[in-house]
Design a protein around this motif. Sequence first.
Motif, mmCIF file in Angstrom:
data_model
loop_
_atom_site.group_PDB
_atom_site.id
_atom_site.type_symbol
_atom_site.label_atom_id
_atom_site.label_comp_id
_atom_site.label_asym_id
_atom_site.label_seq_id
_atom_site.Cartn_x
_atom_site.Cartn_y
_atom_site.Cartn_z
ATOM 1 N N GLY A 1 -12.966 -0.773 -11.009
ATOM 2 C CA GLY A 1 -11.911 0.224 -10.874
ATOM 3 C C GLY A 1 -10.640 -0.388 -10.277
ATOM 4 O O GLY A 1 -10.519 -1.603 -10.108
ATOM 5 N N VAL A 2 -9.725 0.464 -9.964
ATOM 6 C CA VAL A 2 -8.441 0.020 -9.419
ATOM 7 C C VAL A 2 -8.078 0.888 -8.218
ATOM 8 O O VAL A 2 -8.429 2.067 -8.160
ATOM 9 C CB VAL A 2 -7.330 0.100 -10.488
ATOM 10 N N GLN A 3 -7.371 0.260 -7.258
ATOM 11 C CA GLN A 3 -6.903 0.985 -6.083
ATOM 12 C C GLN A 3 -5.382 0.777 -5.970
ATOM 13 O O GLN A 3 -4.893 -0.344 -6.090
ATOM 14 C CB GLN A 3 -7.574 0.469 -4.817
ATOM 15 N N ALA A 4 -4.639 1.841 -5.792
ATOM 16 C CA ALA A 4 -3.179 1.770 -5.701
ATOM 17 C C ALA A 4 -2.742 1.965 -4.253
ATOM 18 O O ALA A 4 -3.318 2.767 -3.519
ATOM 19 C CB ALA A 4 -2.540 2.838 -6.585
ATOM 20 N N SER A 5 -1.695 1.213 -3.854
ATOM 21 C CA SER A 5 -1.135 1.358 -2.500
ATOM 22 C C SER A 5 0.381 1.150 -2.569
ATOM 23 O O SER A 5 0.901 0.518 -3.495
ATOM 24 C CB SER A 5 -1.750 0.340 -1.533
ATOM 25 N N SER A 6 1.070 1.703 -1.567
ATOM 26 C CA SER A 6 2.529 1.575 -1.525
ATOM 27 C C SER A 6 2.930 0.249 -0.881
ATOM 28 O O SER A 6 2.284 -0.231 0.045
ATOM 29 C CB SER A 6 3.145 2.727 -0.744
ATOM 30 N N ARG A 7 4.029 -0.306 -1.389
ATOM 31 C CA ARG A 7 4.576 -1.535 -0.823
ATOM 32 C C ARG A 7 6.000 -1.246 -0.348
ATOM 33 O O ARG A 7 6.864 -0.797 -1.115
ATOM 34 C CB ARG A 7 4.579 -2.660 -1.849
ATOM 35 N N SER A 8 6.284 -1.526 0.931
ATOM 36 C CA SER A 8 7.578 -1.200 1.526
ATOM 37 C C SER A 8 8.664 -2.182 1.074
ATOM 38 O O SER A 8 8.416 -3.370 0.847
ATOM 39 C CB SER A 8 7.473 -1.242 3.059
ATOM 40 N N THR A 9 9.876 -1.655 0.957
ATOM 41 C CA THR A 9 11.047 -2.505 0.680
ATOM 42 C C THR A 9 12.100 -2.315 1.773
ATOM 43 O O THR A 9 13.309 -2.371 1.527
ATOM 44 C CB THR A 9 11.663 -2.169 -0.689
ATOM 45 N N ILE A 10 11.625 -2.078 3.000
ATOM 46 C CA ILE A 10 12.534 -1.823 4.123
ATOM 47 C C ILE A 10 13.514 -2.971 4.311
ATOM 48 O O ILE A 10 14.683 -2.760 4.689
ATOM 49 C CB ILE A 10 11.724 -1.593 5.412
#
Length: 625
Positions: free
Chosen positions: A61-70
Amino acid sequence: MGILSAMNSAVGGLGAQSFALENISGNIANSSTTGFKRKDTSFADLVRSNTSNPARVASGGVQASSRSTITLDGDIQGSKVDTHLAINGTGFFTVSADPLDNTIGARYTRAGDFEQYYDSRNGQTYLRNGSGYSLIGINMTPAVGEDPKGPITIDKTSQSAKASTQITYKLNLPTEPVTTYSTANKTVAGANIYNPNWPAGSAAPISYTISKTGKVVGNQVTDFMNNSISGGTVTVYDAQGTPAVVQLRWAKFDEVPSSPTPATAATVTGSSALPANGSLTSLNSTTFTVSLDGGAAKTVTFGAGAFTGATTRSDVATAIQTQLDTAYGAGVVTAKVDATTGVLSLESAAGAHTLAVAGADVTSFFGATNTAVAGTNVIPPSADAGRSEWGLFYRNLETHDASNTTDAVWTQVSSNTAVTNGKLGRTAVNDGGGNVPGSAAWTPTYTNTAPTGFFFDKSGKQIDATSAIAINNLTVSGKNFGTLTLDMGATEFADKNGLATANQLTQDGYSTGAFEGVSIDDNSGIVSYNYSNGQTVQKWKIPIAAFNGASYLKAEDGGAYTETIQSGSPIEIDGTLSSSALEASNVDISEEFTKLIVTQQAFSANSKVITTADQMMSDILQIIR
């Protein structure tokens, strides 16, 4: 089992793409939000089994996560609001969610759309951005015991007046001032010098009275104005903010020649004649010395057979001249014999020189009393050669009675100089014969007890330091402004126009001023209050905070962040700001649309997998039947 696993993976894929779609949607929605930092999506695969056979490991399967661009900046865009701010490069504004609640921790943001906001709860005006966060700064003038760091407040009360206490005056005076009098008398030597001397036997002129009293009264004004030049004007204030224009004026009172008037010669003349012609053998085997300007003595000597019975007095002078030319050079010292009296003399070249003769046999040539006449024509150089003296005055009355002999129209500013032989400020006294100043028999005699002028050497440099001159009871148009300190620095260099040039003429007082607004310095981040009287008061400094792990800050509503263990504590840095500017969102719409298309395709493909797996399950069930 494989079909079910495939279906589960596809369902997970739908969820992951939905998560990515959610980030894309949020990015697009905030593409115009000030200081917004987009959220990118990262995907990570999940291993379905832990089989040791690599050939049997299937995609999971796949897991999605957010990546910051601060840490990725947005473009800086101009704004018409003075309090809008943008950070150039790394860092965050420190803000407060509620300036009245100290229990809420600090937050950090790049959203610099700060504007003045009046809080009715306490009557204070804060700098608050569109998300409701108040900007925190460092108070540059905190009260005793007050924490200097806190929400920036804008105090709009008027500024009280401040009485002037100091005048700063930096200028150049011309070596040759062009006055009304000097312009009309160009052929008169020294026409630009306002001399307080006067010839014996004449009445005391106006200039003398000025130098003695330190003031110019009504009947002296015309003469004073004709012999002085403007020094500029400056406005001073009293404690109530009442202004007065102070006019300054300069007059040149003295100029010592750089070179003394040359004498025709320095001479040593004998007191008796040389022996008669034919009797000069008595001078054989004699010597004498000659000293020029106090230098080492040169010896003139004659042998036993230097002179014979045929030698004349002129032959002796020629023999002496030969040795003088060898000692000093041709024409420097000349030997002469008077044809009538037979007296020998030595004469220097024209100029400021001294001559002296000595030696055991000097009387054989010059007699016994010759030294009394050595150097009598010499004019020695003055220790003050090239020095000049000026007087500074300020105006008391704008209008005056031209016949008034009492009230000051202009008052002199005393320099407190250490020079003791200036002309300005000298007082004339009775001479040794008891004659009063200005009388026909009076020999000009002065005392120099209180020189009050400003002095410059021949290079134009001020002789005395004048950085703290007291102007006592400065009075303009009848109003006394008390004692002010004059911080003055002047030079005396040539000016083709003959005018005084003020490079700086300022004072430290001001009138009452109404609040006009705030300004923020880009380089220092200092917030200043601006007033209608032209004053600017620095009140706050805006700190810029940075984090070692900025990407791990926790996002809050309104584009704000709070620190986490992973981000570390804030570090104050020397960043730079742009005022009247805002940082735009770092969202690229075209890039988001591209990601949107890819996400849509991936979502459709996952849904196709579910459809296919469903069809396969149906086929299996048909086989069983």
